[in-house]
Motif scaffolding. Structure first.
Motif, mmCIF file in Angstrom:
data_model
loop_
_atom_site.group_PDB
_atom_site.id
_atom_site.type_symbol
_atom_site.label_atom_id
_atom_site.label_comp_id
_atom_site.label_asym_id
_atom_site.label_seq_id
_atom_site.Cartn_x
_atom_site.Cartn_y
_atom_site.Cartn_z
ATOM 1 N N ARG A 1 11.044 -32.717 68.214
ATOM 2 C CA ARG A 1 10.705 -33.869 68.019
ATOM 3 C C ARG A 1 10.085 -34.412 66.693
ATOM 4 O O ARG A 1 10.273 -35.155 65.895
ATOM 5 N N LYS A 2 9.204 -33.353 66.079
ATOM 6 C CA LYS A 2 8.692 -33.298 64.972
ATOM 7 C C LYS A 2 9.828 -33.732 63.836
ATOM 8 O O LYS A 2 9.776 -34.725 62.748
ATOM 9 N N ILE A 3 10.819 -32.980 63.782
ATOM 10 C CA ILE A 3 12.017 -32.817 63.034
ATOM 11 C C ILE A 3 12.749 -34.271 63.153
ATOM 12 O O ILE A 3 12.960 -34.749 61.856
ATOM 13 N N VAL A 4 12.954 -34.729 64.069
ATOM 14 C CA VAL A 4 13.582 -36.062 64.174
ATOM 15 C C VAL A 4 12.789 -37.165 63.694
ATOM 16 O O VAL A 4 13.427 -38.072 63.209
ATOM 17 N N LYS A 5 11.362 -36.850 63.982
ATOM 18 C CA LYS A 5 10.487 -37.978 63.425
ATOM 19 C C LYS A 5 10.462 -38.188 61.887
ATOM 20 O O LYS A 5 10.594 -39.203 61.481
ATOM 21 N N LYS A 6 10.547 -36.906 61.196
ATOM 22 C CA LYS A 6 10.684 -36.834 60.010
ATOM 23 C C LYS A 6 12.139 -37.519 59.155
ATOM 24 O O LYS A 6 12.137 -38.016 58.405
ATOM 25 N N CYS A 7 12.993 -37.152 60.175
ATOM 26 C CA CYS A 7 14.510 -37.785 59.654
ATOM 27 C C CYS A 7 14.527 -39.120 59.994
ATOM 28 O O CYS A 7 15.013 -39.731 58.998
ATOM 29 N N SER A 8 13.804 -39.556 60.896
ATOM 30 C CA SER A 8 14.196 -41.111 61.134
ATOM 31 C C SER A 8 13.056 -41.761 60.151
ATOM 32 O O SER A 8 13.301 -42.853 59.753
ATOM 33 N N GLN A 9 11.976 -41.259 59.761
ATOM 34 C CA GLN A 9 11.309 -41.755 58.666
ATOM 35 C C GLN A 9 12.138 -41.737 57.325
ATOM 36 O O GLN A 9 12.031 -42.893 56.416
ATOM 37 N N GLU A 10 12.938 -41.013 57.061
ATOM 38 C CA GLU A 10 13.719 -40.977 55.828
ATOM 39 C C GLU A 10 15.138 -41.954 55.757
ATOM 40 O O GLU A 10 15.220 -42.709 55.105
ATOM 41 N N ASP A 11 15.639 -41.765 57.023
ATOM 42 C CA ASP A 11 16.673 -42.746 57.253
ATOM 43 C C ASP A 11 17.075 -43.324 58.665
ATOM 44 O O ASP A 11 17.232 -42.750 59.738
ATOM 45 N N PRO A 12 15.997 -44.306 58.992
ATOM 46 C CA PRO A 12 15.911 -45.057 60.185
ATOM 47 C C PRO A 12 17.229 -45.351 60.772
ATOM 48 O O PRO A 12 17.246 -45.339 62.035
ATOM 49 N N ASP A 13 18.149 -45.703 60.126
ATOM 50 C CA ASP A 13 19.481 -46.337 60.802
ATOM 51 C C ASP A 13 20.226 -44.880 61.308
ATOM 52 O O ASP A 13 20.823 -45.304 62.534
ATOM 53 N N SER A 14 20.259 -43.847 60.651
ATOM 54 C CA SER A 14 21.120 -42.716 61.290
ATOM 55 C C SER A 14 20.449 -41.898 62.335
ATOM 56 O O SER A 14 20.965 -41.392 63.143
ATOM 57 N N PHE A 15 18.938 -42.237 62.249
ATOM 58 C CA PHE A 15 18.052 -41.294 63.064
ATOM 59 C C PHE A 15 17.219 -42.110 63.846
ATOM 60 O O PHE A 15 16.053 -42.215 63.799
ATOM 61 N N PRO A 16 17.790 -42.903 64.760
ATOM 62 C CA PRO A 16 16.745 -43.488 65.661
ATOM 63 C C PRO A 16 15.593 -42.867 66.715
ATOM 64 O O PRO A 16 16.231 -41.707 67.184
ATOM 65 N N ALA A 17 14.492 -42.904 66.443
ATOM 66 C CA ALA A 17 13.420 -41.902 66.999
ATOM 67 C C ALA A 17 13.637 -41.790 68.712
ATOM 68 O O ALA A 17 13.192 -40.883 69.222
ATOM 69 N N ASP A 18 14.141 -42.882 69.369
ATOM 70 C CA ASP A 18 14.119 -42.948 70.894
ATOM 71 C C ASP A 18 15.549 -42.517 71.247
ATOM 72 O O ASP A 18 15.717 -42.097 72.516
ATOM 73 N N ASN A 19 16.417 -41.886 70.417
ATOM 74 C CA ASN A 19 17.720 -41.408 70.944
ATOM 75 C C ASN A 19 17.624 -40.111 71.439
ATOM 76 O O ASN A 19 17.464 -39.102 70.619
ATOM 77 N N SER A 20 17.959 -39.808 73.019
ATOM 78 C CA SER A 20 17.728 -38.616 73.505
ATOM 79 C C SER A 20 18.695 -37.419 72.885
ATOM 80 O O SER A 20 18.823 -36.441 72.775
ATOM 81 N N HIS A 21 19.933 -38.112 72.616
ATOM 82 C CA HIS A 21 21.175 -37.224 71.920
ATOM 83 C C HIS A 21 20.757 -36.540 70.601
ATOM 84 O O HIS A 21 21.029 -35.349 70.523
ATOM 85 N N ILE A 22 20.139 -37.304 69.903
ATOM 86 C CA ILE A 22 19.761 -36.873 68.370
ATOM 87 C C ILE A 22 18.611 -35.770 68.578
ATOM 88 O O ILE A 22 18.801 -34.720 68.168
ATOM 89 N N ARG A 23 17.514 -36.155 69.583
ATOM 90 C CA ARG A 23 16.642 -34.876 69.846
ATOM 91 C C ARG A 23 17.191 -33.783 70.437
ATOM 92 O O ARG A 23 16.772 -32.608 70.069
ATOM 93 N N GLU A 24 18.114 -34.024 71.392
ATOM 94 C CA GLU A 24 18.881 -32.578 71.873
ATOM 95 C C GLU A 24 19.643 -31.936 70.929
ATOM 96 O O GLU A 24 19.756 -30.519 70.821
ATOM 97 N N MET A 25 20.441 -32.738 70.143
ATOM 98 C CA MET A 25 21.126 -32.206 68.900
ATOM 99 C C MET A 25 20.103 -31.303 68.011
ATOM 100 O O MET A 25 20.276 -30.072 67.592
#
Length: 132
Positions: A84-108
């Motif tokens: 989750r911390k990794i996804v949060k960092k990525c969503s801060q850098e690029d919010p369009d590609s990494f929505p923080a609430d997307n479960s598929h991104i978190r699972e990946m």
């Protein structure tokens, strides 16, 4: 000669690194494995590459003796928090590609994290064996 003997000989009797030095047993196989792993990481899709970069940064911080990375049975919830911390960092850098609430991104991100931890644990154990 059976399969076990062939793999044993391939593992222990590699080509010397230079004519004057005998090889460290198994080092050539480790280098080959790391080269393969690096190339396959290079082939990741773009979104996975960004997650992988952040994952490698987090794993670099966790790579010490006694870390959760080297526990016999790492805690799943702690690893999920790291993902989750990794996804949060990525969503801060690029919010369009990494929505923080997307479960598929978190699972990946979890899968990439588990794969990186597996690789580093394997590398740590094999390098430790070379010097004992």
């Amino acid at each position: 000669m059976n399969h076990f003997e062939e793999t044993f000989q391939d593992y222990w009797f590699g080509q010397p690194l230079s004519p004057s030095l005998s090889p460290v047993f198994g080092a050539e196989k480790l280098w080959e494995m790391e080269n393969d792993y690096s190339y396959l990481k290079y082939l990741y899709p773009n979104i996975c590459s960004k997650l992988r970069e952040r994952t490698e940064e987090e794993c670099d911080q966790l790579e010490y003796d006694g870390s959760i990375m080297f526990d016999t049975y790492p805690d799943k919830t702690a690893l999920q928090q790291i993902a989750r911390k990794i996804v949060k960092k990525c969503s801060q850098e690029d919010p369009d590609s990494f929505p923080a609430d997307n479960s598929h991104i978190r699972e990946m991100a979890e899968i990439i994290l588990y794969n990186e931890i597996l690789f580093r644990r394997n590398r740590y154990r094999n390098r430790k064996r070379l010097y004992f």
